[in-house]
Enzyme design. Structure first.
Site, short mmCIF file in Angstrom:
data_model
loop_
_atom_site.label_atom_id
_atom_site.label_comp_id
_atom_site.label_asym_id
_atom_site.label_seq_id
_atom_site.Cartn_x
_atom_site.Cartn_y
_atom_site.Cartn_z
N HIS A 1 -10.56 -5.05 -3.86
CA HIS A 1 -8.85 -4.72 -3.12
C HIS A 1 -8.71 -5.56 -1.78
O HIS A 1 -10.71 -5.02 -0.56
CB HIS A 1 -8.19 -3.71 -3.07
CG HIS A 1 -8.51 -2.58 -2.10
ND1 HIS A 1 -9.66 -2.13 -3.37
CD2 HIS A 1 -8.17 -2.10 -1.17
CE1 HIS A 1 -10.17 -0.49 -2.67
NE2 HIS A 1 -9.36 -1.09 -1.09
N LEU A 2 -8.48 -6.54 -0.71
CA LEU A 2 -8.08 -6.79 0.30
C LEU A 2 -6.97 -6.68 1.16
O LEU A 2 -5.85 -6.15 0.28
CB LEU A 2 -7.89 -8.25 0.80
CG LEU A 2 -9.81 -9.71 -0.16
CD1 LEU A 2 -9.82 -9.06 -1.35
CD2 LEU A 2 -9.17 -10.92 0.99
N HIS A 3 -7.17 -5.36 1.80
CA HIS A 3 -6.12 -4.93 3.53
C HIS A 3 -5.24 -6.23 3.34
O HIS A 3 -6.40 -6.62 4.46
CB HIS A 3 -6.44 -4.10 3.61
CG HIS A 3 -6.83 -2.89 2.76
ND1 HIS A 3 -6.02 -1.26 2.69
CD2 HIS A 3 -7.95 -2.45 1.94
CE1 HIS A 3 -6.72 -0.66 2.66
NE2 HIS A 3 -8.03 -0.98 1.77
N ASP B 1 0.61 -1.44 -0.01
CA ASP B 1 0.02 0.10 -0.14
C ASP B 1 0.55 1.79 0.20
O ASP B 1 1.83 1.56 0.85
CB ASP B 1 -1.11 -0.24 0.98
CG ASP B 1 -2.20 1.23 1.27
OD1 ASP B 1 -3.19 0.57 1.52
OD2 ASP B 1 -1.70 1.97 0.62
N ASN C 1 -13.17 -2.80 2.62
CA ASN C 1 -13.80 -1.73 2.74
C ASN C 1 -14.87 -1.86 0.97
O ASN C 1 -14.31 -1.56 0.46
CB ASN C 1 -13.00 -0.48 2.90
CG ASN C 1 -12.14 -0.49 4.02
OD1 ASN C 1 -12.76 -1.01 5.18
ND2 ASN C 1 -10.59 0.58 4.08
N GLY D 1 -16.07 2.81 3.82
CA GLY D 1 -14.51 3.55 3.78
C GLY D 1 -13.48 3.30 2.23
O GLY D 1 -12.19 3.62 2.88
N GLN D 2 -14.55 2.27 1.22
CA GLN D 2 -13.34 1.96 -0.18
C GLN D 2 -13.72 3.71 -0.87
O GLN D 2 -13.72 4.12 -1.28
CB GLN D 2 -14.47 1.70 -0.80
CG GLN D 2 -13.39 1.24 -1.68
CD GLN D 2 -14.53 -1.00 -3.13
OE1 GLN D 2 -16.26 0.12 -2.89
NE2 GLN D 2 -13.59 -0.62 -4.19
P1 DGP Z 1 -9.47 1.84 0.27
O1 DGP Z 1 -9.45 3.30 1.20
O2 DGP Z 1 -10.17 0.85 1.06
O3 DGP Z 1 -10.54 1.62 -0.88
O4 DGP Z 1 -7.54 1.61 -0.10
C1 DGP Z 1 -7.63 2.10 -0.94
C2 DGP Z 1 -5.74 2.34 -0.77
O5 DGP Z 1 -5.28 2.20 -1.30
C3 DGP Z 1 -5.38 3.05 0.24
O6 DGP Z 1 -5.28 2.99 1.48
C4 DGP Z 1 -4.53 3.95 -0.55
C5 DGP Z 1 -3.80 2.30 -1.52
N1 DGP Z 1 -3.41 3.07 -2.95
C6 DGP Z 1 -3.83 4.61 -3.43
N2 DGP Z 1 -3.69 4.14 -5.17
C7 DGP Z 1 -2.58 3.70 -4.66
C8 DGP Z 1 -1.24 3.45 -5.57
O7 DGP Z 1 -1.01 3.87 -6.63
N3 DGP Z 1 -0.57 2.65 -5.58
C9 DGP Z 1 -0.52 1.63 -3.91
N4 DGP Z 1 -0.09 1.02 -3.84
N5 DGP Z 1 -1.07 1.64 -3.36
C10 DGP Z 1 -2.64 2.81 -3.83
#
Ligand code: DGP
Length: 114
Positions: free
Chosen positions: A100-102, A31, A87, A93-94
């Site tokens: 995607h899975l965190h 992330d 999310n 909170g998406q």
């Molecule tokens: P969510 O809030 O669940 O939709 O999480 C989206 C996540 O994606 C957030 O933690 C930050 C990450 N993220 C957003 N843009 C990018 C990117 O360009 N590259 C990476 N590696 N992560 C990203």
């Protein structure tokens, strides 16, 4: 592929990412804004907007993602536990509208989440 989707563009190699796992169906990468010492995002390579948009035909893919999340956690050395978060939608909170899975670990998690 959705041309305006950040995660589709990562799958296509148009946006760089630090990849930690890849197979035919999914990709895991770090992330950009980690909220834990280990913070990996695991995504299907094909575009699915959210968990709420998953179709019955995605059922095996969803199982695969949950299975691979544990595999990635193991490869990241998260032997004391980890948290998997999906999310969904605005109240969920998406912010990126590609499922995607965190995979979070490396510190004590708390409950309830924020
Ligand atoms: P969510 O809030 O669940 O939709 O999480 C989206 C996540 O994606 C957030 O933690 C930050 C990450 N993220 C957003 N843009 C990018 C990117 O360009 N590259 C990476 N590696 N992560 C990203």
């Amino acid at each position: 592929m959705e041309p305006d989707c950040i995660f589709c563009r990562i799958v296509a190699g148009e946006i760089p990412a630090t990849k930690v796992y890849e197979d035919d169906l999914c990709l895991a990468f770090r992330d950009l804004h980690p909220v834990a010492p280990t913070h990996v995002l695991l995504i299907p390579k094909g575009h699915v907007s959210s968990q709420a948009h998953a179709l019955e035909t995605h059922e095996a893919l969803l199982g695969h993602l949950v299975f691979i999340a544990a595999k990635v956690a193991g490869e990241e050395g998260l032997t004391n536990g980890f948290r998997t978060v999906i999310n969904t939608g605005d109240e969920g909170g998406q912010t990126v509208h590609h499922l995607h899975l965190h995979v979070l670990g490396g510190r004590q998690m708390h409950w309830p989440p924020g």
